[in-house]
Every structure is written in C-alpha cells, then in structure tokens.
Design an enzyme around this catalytic site. Structure first.
Site, mmCIF file in Angstrom:
data_model
loop_
_atom_site.group_PDB
_atom_site.id
_atom_site.type_symbol
_atom_site.label_atom_id
_atom_site.label_comp_id
_atom_site.label_asym_id
_atom_site.label_seq_id
_atom_site.Cartn_x
_atom_site.Cartn_y
_atom_site.Cartn_z
ATOM 1 N N CYS A 1 0.844 -1.261 -0.066
ATOM 2 C CA CYS A 1 0.025 0.013 0.014
ATOM 3 C C CYS A 1 0.888 1.224 -0.071
ATOM 4 O O CYS A 1 2.134 1.320 -0.119
ATOM 5 C CB CYS A 1 -0.933 0.062 1.301
ATOM 6 S SG CYS A 1 -1.709 -1.481 1.432
ATOM 7 N N ARG B 1 -4.846 1.415 -0.507
ATOM 8 C CA ARG B 1 -4.629 -0.021 -0.370
ATOM 9 C C ARG B 1 -4.597 -0.729 -1.657
ATOM 10 O O ARG B 1 -5.124 -0.598 -2.547
ATOM 11 C CB ARG B 1 -5.823 -0.615 0.355
ATOM 12 C CG ARG B 1 -5.647 -2.092 0.874
ATOM 13 C CD ARG B 1 -6.699 -2.633 1.318
ATOM 14 N NE ARG B 1 -6.304 -4.030 1.991
ATOM 15 C CZ ARG B 1 -7.266 -5.084 2.021
ATOM 16 N NH1 ARG B 1 -8.386 -4.797 2.146
ATOM 17 N NH2 ARG B 1 -6.848 -6.456 2.842
ATOM 18 N N LEU B 2 -3.661 -1.542 -1.800
ATOM 19 C CA LEU B 2 -3.498 -2.665 -2.699
ATOM 20 C C LEU B 2 -3.879 -4.037 -2.106
ATOM 21 O O LEU B 2 -3.221 -4.581 -1.078
ATOM 22 C CB LEU B 2 -2.170 -2.884 -3.477
ATOM 23 C CG LEU B 2 -1.915 -3.919 -4.372
ATOM 24 C CD1 LEU B 2 -2.836 -3.646 -5.716
ATOM 25 C CD2 LEU B 2 -0.508 -4.011 -4.625
ATOM 26 N N SER B 3 -5.027 -4.633 -2.308
ATOM 27 C CA SER B 3 -5.550 -5.838 -1.340
ATOM 28 C C SER B 3 -4.640 -6.977 -1.726
ATOM 29 O O SER B 3 -4.817 -7.405 -3.052
ATOM 30 C CB SER B 3 -6.869 -5.922 -1.788
ATOM 31 O OG SER B 3 -7.515 -4.868 -1.487
ATOM 32 N N ASN C 1 2.252 -0.239 5.412
ATOM 33 C CA ASN C 1 2.564 -0.669 3.941
ATOM 34 C C ASN C 1 3.643 -1.762 4.095
ATOM 35 O O ASN C 1 4.550 -1.684 4.779
ATOM 36 C CB ASN C 1 3.230 0.724 3.686
ATOM 37 C CG ASN C 1 3.794 0.228 2.044
ATOM 38 O OD1 ASN C 1 3.512 -0.581 1.382
ATOM 39 N ND2 ASN C 1 5.010 0.983 1.625
ATOM 40 N N GLY C 2 3.101 -2.856 3.542
ATOM 41 C CA GLY C 2 3.975 -4.051 3.602
ATOM 42 C C GLY C 2 3.192 -5.315 3.697
ATOM 43 O O GLY C 2 2.065 -5.512 3.642
ATOM 44 N N GLU C 3 4.067 -6.192 4.242
ATOM 45 C CA GLU C 3 3.509 -7.494 4.304
ATOM 46 C C GLU C 3 4.137 -8.213 5.839
ATOM 47 O O GLU C 3 5.324 -8.074 5.823
ATOM 48 C CB GLU C 3 3.747 -8.498 3.358
ATOM 49 C CG GLU C 3 2.894 -8.207 1.972
ATOM 50 C CD GLU C 3 1.356 -8.724 2.080
ATOM 51 O OE1 GLU C 3 0.804 -8.925 3.064
ATOM 52 O OE2 GLU C 3 0.536 -7.944 1.313
ATOM 53 N N ASP D 1 -3.153 -9.066 8.386
ATOM 54 C CA ASP D 1 -1.745 -8.846 9.279
ATOM 55 C C ASP D 1 -1.899 -7.711 9.880
ATOM 56 O O ASP D 1 -1.156 -7.295 11.025
ATOM 57 C CB ASP D 1 -0.423 -9.014 8.468
ATOM 58 C CG ASP D 1 -0.686 -8.161 6.872
ATOM 59 O OD1 ASP D 1 -1.481 -7.467 6.731
ATOM 60 O OD2 ASP D 1 0.443 -8.365 6.427
ATOM 61 N N SER E 1 10.780 -11.865 -6.239
ATOM 62 C CA SER E 1 12.311 -11.388 -7.059
ATOM 63 C C SER E 1 13.454 -12.139 -6.222
ATOM 64 O O SER E 1 13.327 -12.799 -5.183
ATOM 65 C CB SER E 1 12.475 -9.986 -6.926
ATOM 66 O OG SER E 1 12.805 -9.586 -5.780
#
Length: 632
Positions: free
Chosen positions: A2, A50-52, A75-77, A100, A363
């Site tokens: 995000c 948000r990017l879901s 922002n992140g995981e 999360d 990556s």
C-alpha cells in the site's frame, strides 16, 4: 502492499484538515488502487491507499484496534502474522479480521516498541496511540519499504511512502540540496542519509521514531542491525544444509497470498533459485516473466527460457528496445528523486508484464549483497590481501602514481582496465571499496562541477558517510565491511528503491525472499571461504543449488540487469547525448561546467570513452529537478 501518508503536530495539537491528508494520499494512488481512507484527530491525520493482497475485503485502513485506543496505517506484509495472531490470542487478544494489519496493532498494544523484532516481513507503518498521545513510525530491517519525513514551519511533521506524497503538501519547500547532488553524482541515487530536497529525510532501515505532542523532534532509534563479527561453526556440508533450509523457509513464507502470485525470472542464479524453490513448494505451474533487450550480447531471455522449461513454469517474456528511452519522463515521475540505475527501465517493464497476470511477484534481490555475489566482493578480498603485504607509506605513492599515469581505457578488455585497481590499492580498504561502488569517481566530479558548486559543496565528499559506515561496522574483515555497506547503504538506496517504485507504479507487490532477515543473519556469520572461493562469489549458495540448477546457470559470468544505454547514446540517441551539454535546466542551476559536459558527450559519441552512465545521470537529474520544481 500500500501507500501511507500522514501529518503529526509536534507542538500544539492543531486540527488536521482531512482534505490535506487525502491530497497526499492521492499523489500515491498508484500504490493502492483498491481502497482509500483518512482518519484525523486533534494534532494527527493518517491516510492510506490499499492494494489488496491478504484478507481482500476485511482489512480496510486506517484501522482501529479492537478497543479503539490505537490507529494504524501500514505498507507491507508480515509473513508470520498467523503465528503471531495465535500467540496473541493466547494472551487474550481478540481479532475481527484475517489480515496482518490487525496483528500489528495487537502486537503494539501487547509489547509496545518490542513488537518490532517479532515482525517478520517488509513494512513501513504509523501507529497513533490515543491513550499515550504518541505516534510510532517504524521501518523494516533492510528498508524494503520506504518512509519519507519532513518537519514543516507550522510545527508539524509530514510523512509518506514516496516523496510525491510530501510535495502534495503546500507548506513543503522545494529547494534542491547541493550535497544530495554530490551524493547522486557519486552513487547514481540519493542514499537514505539525504534527500534531494532540503528538509526532507528518510527514516533509515531498521529504525523507528516515537513522537509526542508538545515535545521536540527525536532522533531515529535503531532497532535492528546485522553483525559480521561472529563466525558460524560447522562443516561446509552442515552449513550448506542450513542454508537450503533457510532458503526454503524464506520462499515458502512469501507464497501466502489471496491474489495471483508469480516470479521474476532473469535466468541468473538468484531468480532461478527462487523459481526452483517455488516450483518445489507449489502444486500448480509457477507464473514467471522475463525481459530481454534488442542488443544480443545483453539479452538473457534464453537462460530464463531454459529455467522455465526445466521447472515447467507458465512463462512470458518481452523485449525492451531503444524506443523505450522515450519513457524517461515517466521514470523521473516514478522515482521523484533523481535515480540513474538504468536497470530501472527493464525493471519497470518486467513489472508491467507481471501485473498482466499476477498481483504479487517474488524477486531474487538480496543474495548478492548477503552472500558476496558481486565481482567487487572478490576484488575487495583480493585487494585487502595485497594491502596487508605492503605498508600504506609504500602503497599510497606507488599505486597512486600508477593509477594517475594509467589511461582510462573504457574501450579495452576488462583485464586491461587497471586504472581503478591501482587507485583502489593506493587507498585504504574502505576508500577503495567506496571507489568500487561509486558511479562517478571524485576526479570526474571535480572536473564537471562549476566553481560555484565547489564552494557550496565545501569539504563534503559523498564517500565520507560510506567510509565511516564501514569503519564502524560490526565486522572482522574488509569483505565483511564491504557487505555490511552493501546491505546498509547500497541496498536500500538503489536496489530496493528501484524495485519498490517500479512495482508500485503498476500496482504490483514485489517480495524479496532472499532478504529474509534470518537468512541475512546466517549469511553474515558464514566463514569467508564459503562466501568467495576460487574467484567465485556466492560460493556456498551455488554449491547448495546444484541439486536444482545446472552448472551453466550457476557458474556463467554474472550479467546483471543491464540496459544498453551506451549503444543507444552512440546511435539513435546521440542527439540526446549532445543536448545534455546544452541543457537549459542544468545551466540554470549553475552547478556544472557546460563546456565539460559537452566534451563528455562528444567523447562518448565518438567512441573515445564510455560516458553513458554519467550522461544518463545528468539527464535524469535534469528531468527530476524539473518535475519537482526545485530551485537551486
């Protein structure tokens, strides 16, 4: 993945205009096309795009804690969020979502600042604690996710995932920092120690800030570091088995996703290793993609195809041509700060290709820094051996004179380009590595700067922070210190910036399994002989991956994600090279010697020297400052 932004009043908790926070978030809408939100309270405003990826419908932000006492934008995981959720549930925590974000809030309320070492992943987040009236800003260990900060004249601090979020605030001054230009010309990017705009800072990787109303701005606090000071004991076979286990864990933990997932595949050791381990862990074909070039000697798509066939992936590829140079203004807008790593162009293209089929891509970034995979690491170890044989009182004058006299033979085969080696041997280990890492050496910078810029720069040289970082590193050897510098300076400033901006520009989440902190910490403790051996970097990793990959992939010369800008500037883009010397934008700054710039362009076009990287740097600098509207 995000984008976040916010405003916090350090002095009097004045009201925050929600529309102002919303404008900051709109500037980074590409980072989060799936949702948005703004929350304000006296003295604070938090915004989110948000990017879901996980819990697609159930984790909107800004998110309130269960008891309503804390608010989060993130922002992140967090890859171990499920394990943490169960641990927190056992202590009485209640959860209403499956994502999360809520776990971070519960972890903060349970452990406070000590929640950070428990979080495994990539992140930049802000938590406002309504009970304590504090703002907690934190960035992940290695700086995968960015966070820009700027104090303003009204007593507030603004922050955001990209510089463009800050420039959307009307009170931010847009004055270029000449010392950042010195940094940029040296490294090809503006490192985390500075920003292209005066007054803007970046929260360093592995650091946090705890801010209070009615208090002064504190200094960032480091919460994580990597140490090269210890050596892991055990046989090579035992360490190899441990390395493989860590690689498997790192890859599989990053395959959790509620949206389509794939991988970048260049055909090099690192991306091929990630794809091999993904294929091992997956019941379905891995979706892979690669980018090639219309210059045959730089094209690696054949190797990528070989790996795709070996592991039966669902593979797609595309070619970058010289026409892609027209995207320079898009790149300048993407990065905000000047950014001259020319591999940003193919990285952006491969992200576009991936986004056509997936929302998350793994990556291979990070293994070279962690496991000594760059050619410069082998050189550093060898040069330090020579430095140890000769006292500096003899080394400096002898090799210094050889370096000064030896021609800069860009046209010659690599083995005959000894000038940089001589100059490196004349310097200390740290100074030599700074030269190896730099794009534009000090003697070239001195030649192209104007007298006015020389006065502005004063005694500062861009190499100084890197040399100091290496000298203070928790390390035993020159190779240790070089890798430490790569992980703390080069990686967040160049590699991770490139991947974050290029992927987020197209709404793609990029994950870097080879930067799992447990893998990094293990690699830092490996004996040197297992990192470099017989002129090979990443020695133990290559040995470990022989069970998956053929030798012609593991041991072929390292290519890297190279863009053929040298050929472009001598061919159809020659006029663009000539125009750099006459650039009105650079001339207006008054920081460069225009005659010297014209000579650089002419020498490159005629084939007398390879000045393509410097020409690209100057072009990107001009376009970036123009877009930012930055004054000298």
């Amino acid at each position: 993945m995000c984008g976040i932004a916010g405003i916090f009043h350090l002095s009097t908790p004045k009201p925050v205009d929600p529309a102002r926070v919303e404008r900051m978030c709109d500037a980074i809408a590409h980072r989060g096309p799936d949702g948005q939100g703004v929350w304000t309270a006296p003295g604070v405003g938090l915004g989110h795009r948000r990017l879901s990826i996980i819990d697609l419908a159930g984790s909107p932000q800004p998110m309130a804690s269960t008891d309503g006492r804390a608010m989060l934008v993130f922002n992140g995981e967090i890859y171990n969020y499920r394990e943490l959720r169960e641990e927190l549930r056992a202590t009485g925590a209640v959860f209403h979502t499956d994502g999360d974000s809520e776990v971070i809030l519960a972890a903060w309320q349970r452990w406070g600042i000590d929640c950070l070492p428990r979080l495994h992943g990539m992140f930049a987040f802000a938590i406002y604690d309504l009970e304590q009236r504090t703002l907690f800003l934190a960035r992940d260990r290695l700086g995968v996710k960015p966070l820009f900060l700027a104090p303003l004249a009204d007593g507030s601090l603004i922050f955001g995932s990209e510089l463009k979020a800050l420039t959307a605030h009307p009170l931010l001054r847009r004055e270029a920092d000449p010392l950042a230009v010195e940094d940029y010309l040296t490294w090809g990017y503006v490192p985390d120690t500075r920003s292209i705009l005066k007054g803007v800072e970046k929260l360093p990787a592995g650091h946090y800030l705890l801010l209070r109303h009615d208090a002064s701005m504190p200094r960032p606090v480091q919460w994580w570091d990597v140490s090269f000071a210890e050596r892991r004991r055990g046989s090579a076979a035992d360490l190899e088995a441990e390395l493989v286990l860590l690689l498997r864990q790192a890859v599989t933990s990053r395959m959790v996703s509620d949206v389509p997932l794939g991988a970048f595949l260049s055909g090099g050791v690192d991306s091929s290793s990630v794809v091999a381990l993904m294929a091992e862990a997956s019941t379905n074909p891995v979706k892979t993609c690669s980018i090639g070039f219309d210059v045959a000697e730089l094209d690696e798509t054949g190797y990528a195809r070989q790996i795709a066939e070996r592991f039966h992936t669902d593979h797609r590829s595309r070619t970058v041509s010289q026409d892609d140079f027209t995207a320079i203004d898009t790149l300048a807008a993407m990065f905000d700060e000047p950014f001259a790593d020319a591999s940003a162009l193919p990285t952006w293209r491969v992200c576009q290709l991936a986004r056509e089929n997936v929302t998350v891509a793994l990556s291979g970034d990070g293994a070279d820094e962690a496991l000594a995979g760059y050619r410069r690491h082998v050189f550093q170890r060898n040069e330090d051996g020579l430095r140890g044989l000769l006292p500096s009182s003899l080394r400096r004058p002898v090799f210094g004179a050889l370096g000064a006299a030896y021609p800069k033979a860009d046209w010659a085969p690599r083995m005959f380009r000894a000038k940089s080696t001589f100059l490196s041997l004349a310097a200390s280990s740290e100074e030599g590595y700074a030269r190896a890492l730099s794009v534009t050496p000090p003697e070239v910078r001195d030649r192209i700067y104007s007298p006015d810029f020389q006065r502005l720069r004063g005694d500062y040289r861009a190499e100084q922070p890197l040399v100091a970082l290496m000298q203070q590193a928790p390390a035993r050897s020159g190779l240790d210190r070089a890798q430490y510098a790569d992980l703390k300076f080069w990686l967040p400033g160049d590699i991770l910036t490139k991947v974050d901006r290029a992927s987020m520009a197209v709404g793609l989440e990029a994950r870097e399994p080879l930067l799992d902190h447990r893998l990094i910490e293990f690699a830092a403790s490996m004996p040197e002989r297992l990192r470099t051996q017989r002129g090979q970097g990443k020695w133990l990793m290559k040995k470990a991956m022989r069970r998956y990959l053929p030798d012609d992939i593991l041991y072929r010369p390292k290519q890297g994600f190279v863009t053929p800008i040298s050929q472009w500037f001598r061919g159809p883009l020659a006029e663009a090279a000539r125009a750099i010397g006459e650039s009105a934008g650079l001339a207006r700054m008054g920081w460069f010697d225009r005659e010297q710039l014209s000579l650089l362009a002419s020498a490159h076009i005629a084939g007398r020297a390879d000045n393509s990287r410097l020409l690209w740097q100057l072009l990107m600098l001009e376009r970036s400052l123009e877009r930012l509207g930055a004054a000298a």
